[in-house]
Scaffold this motif. Sequence first.
Motif, PDB file in Angstrom:
ATOM      1  N   SER A  18      64.022  57.545   6.822  1.00  0.00           N
ATOM      2  CA  SER A  18      62.663  57.255   6.361  1.00  0.00           C
ATOM      3  C   SER A  18      62.567  57.307   4.841  1.00  0.00           C
ATOM      4  O   SER A  18      63.272  58.074   4.176  1.00  0.00           O
ATOM      5  N   ASN A  73      59.693  56.256   9.121  1.00  0.00           N
ATOM      6  CA  ASN A  73      58.482  55.996   8.330  1.00  0.00           C
ATOM      7  C   ASN A  73      57.202  56.230   9.135  1.00  0.00           C
ATOM      8  O   ASN A  73      56.370  55.340   9.301  1.00  0.00           O
ATOM      9  N   GLU A  74      57.059  57.462   9.629  1.00  0.00           N
ATOM     10  CA  GLU A  74      55.872  57.847  10.382  1.00  0.00           C
ATOM     11  C   GLU A  74      55.221  59.090   9.775  1.00  0.00           C
ATOM     12  O   GLU A  74      54.670  59.927  10.492  1.00  0.00           O
ATOM     13  N   ALA A  75      55.221  59.206   8.453  1.00  0.00           N
ATOM     14  CA  ALA A  75      54.705  60.411   7.790  1.00  0.00           C
ATOM     15  C   ALA A  75      53.275  60.758   8.201  1.00  0.00           C
ATOM     16  O   ALA A  75      52.973  61.928   8.463  1.00  0.00           O
ATOM     17  N   VAL A 102      53.207  62.651  11.704  1.00  0.00           N
ATOM     18  CA  VAL A 102      54.013  63.846  11.976  1.00  0.00           C
ATOM     19  C   VAL A 102      53.183  65.088  12.284  1.00  0.00           C
ATOM     20  O   VAL A 102      53.441  65.767  13.299  1.00  0.00           O
ATOM     21  N   ASP A 148      65.224  61.802  11.934  1.00  0.00           N
ATOM     22  CA  ASP A 148      64.669  60.978  10.860  1.00  0.00           C
ATOM     23  C   ASP A 148      65.685  59.884  10.544  1.00  0.00           C
ATOM     24  O   ASP A 148      66.717  60.130   9.932  1.00  0.00           O
ATOM     25  N   SER A 195      58.417  61.086   5.306  1.00  0.00           N
ATOM     26  CA  SER A 195      58.443  61.657   6.659  1.00  0.00           C
ATOM     27  C   SER A 195      59.276  62.939   6.709  1.00  0.00           C
ATOM     28  O   SER A 195      58.909  63.901   7.389  1.00  0.00           O
TER      29      SER A 195
END
Length: 344
Positions: free
Chosen positions: A66, A34-36, A39, A63, A70
């Motif tokens: 996510s 969950n780092e969209a 990125v 991944d 992401s």
Amino acid sequence: MPEAVASAASAAALRRQTDHGGAPDISVVIPLFNEAPTVPELARRLSAALDRLGRTWEVVIVDDGSTDGSFDALRAVHAADPRYTVVRLRRNFGQTPAFAAGFDAARGAIVVTMDADLQNDPDDIARVLAAMEAGGLDIVSGWRQDRKEPLLLRRIPSRIGNRVMTRLTGVALHDTGCSLKAYRADVIHNTRLYGNFHRFIPAVASWYGVTVGEVPVRDNAREHGTSKYGRGLMRAPRVVLDLLTLHFLLNYATRPIHVFGGLGIASAGLGLVFGAYLTVLKLVGHQDIGNRPLLLLAILLVIVGVQFISMGFLGELVVRTYYESQNKPIYAVREVLDGALPAG
């Protein structure tokens, strides 16, 4: 012995899926959850930092299930630059399995790890690699000397954990929690990860006789969101249990009788001492010992001691079955010099 997070068969399959030709010099492995929003900037800064090294490279981003888009962002990064390999796990397995999946996919001679939130600065990869080559080291760990995280929730628990790990494992690092590390490929591919051992990889690998160093690195403030893999005091009990497990595996994995047998001898010996004392009271002092709690304690200690020793014997059987069934060596070789001497 605990079950490894990835079987040999699945690891081999993952390597086949990600093998697209010659191996690069450097593989960067990054677990992501969950780092969209991060990125695009992560890919931009990573590419710039790695291109400046003048070596061939790849980035393996895992991944870890996510749910915030992401993977769509990672798909776009991969489409723009095929040097980015994206491994998508079916669900959120956790940071250690994500690292393990990345290691299985990595093909470089040196494997670098870092977090996806850009708190680890991609420009520091060059510093870590330089320290590795200058010292001929197998592992180099980053040391965040000027941390931006909260003092009470992150920095103090981290300092305590670092000191405990140094005491229990003998691997002296100031910052075991820093994800920015570099490993020789043969070290990382021969290190099996269990539980939540990703933060203790240098200690796990120390069984092989590796050389470990550290170098100061930057600690950037997180720009988006919060930490997705545990927070300070909430994960402290798990870290303590992992440290105790690691200490046992490093020191007694091949000789459990030394742990359980020692406890058993101590317990049974103390019970026998109490029993001898009560016997003297009965035979010499003619005292009634039937209602004394010490008698029950003596019997209990002897029984517990016998059980501990029995557990040690069972542990020895399990260990021998484990190593012999897998033909697993109990040693690791760094190099061999062989061959006949030239005729004089």
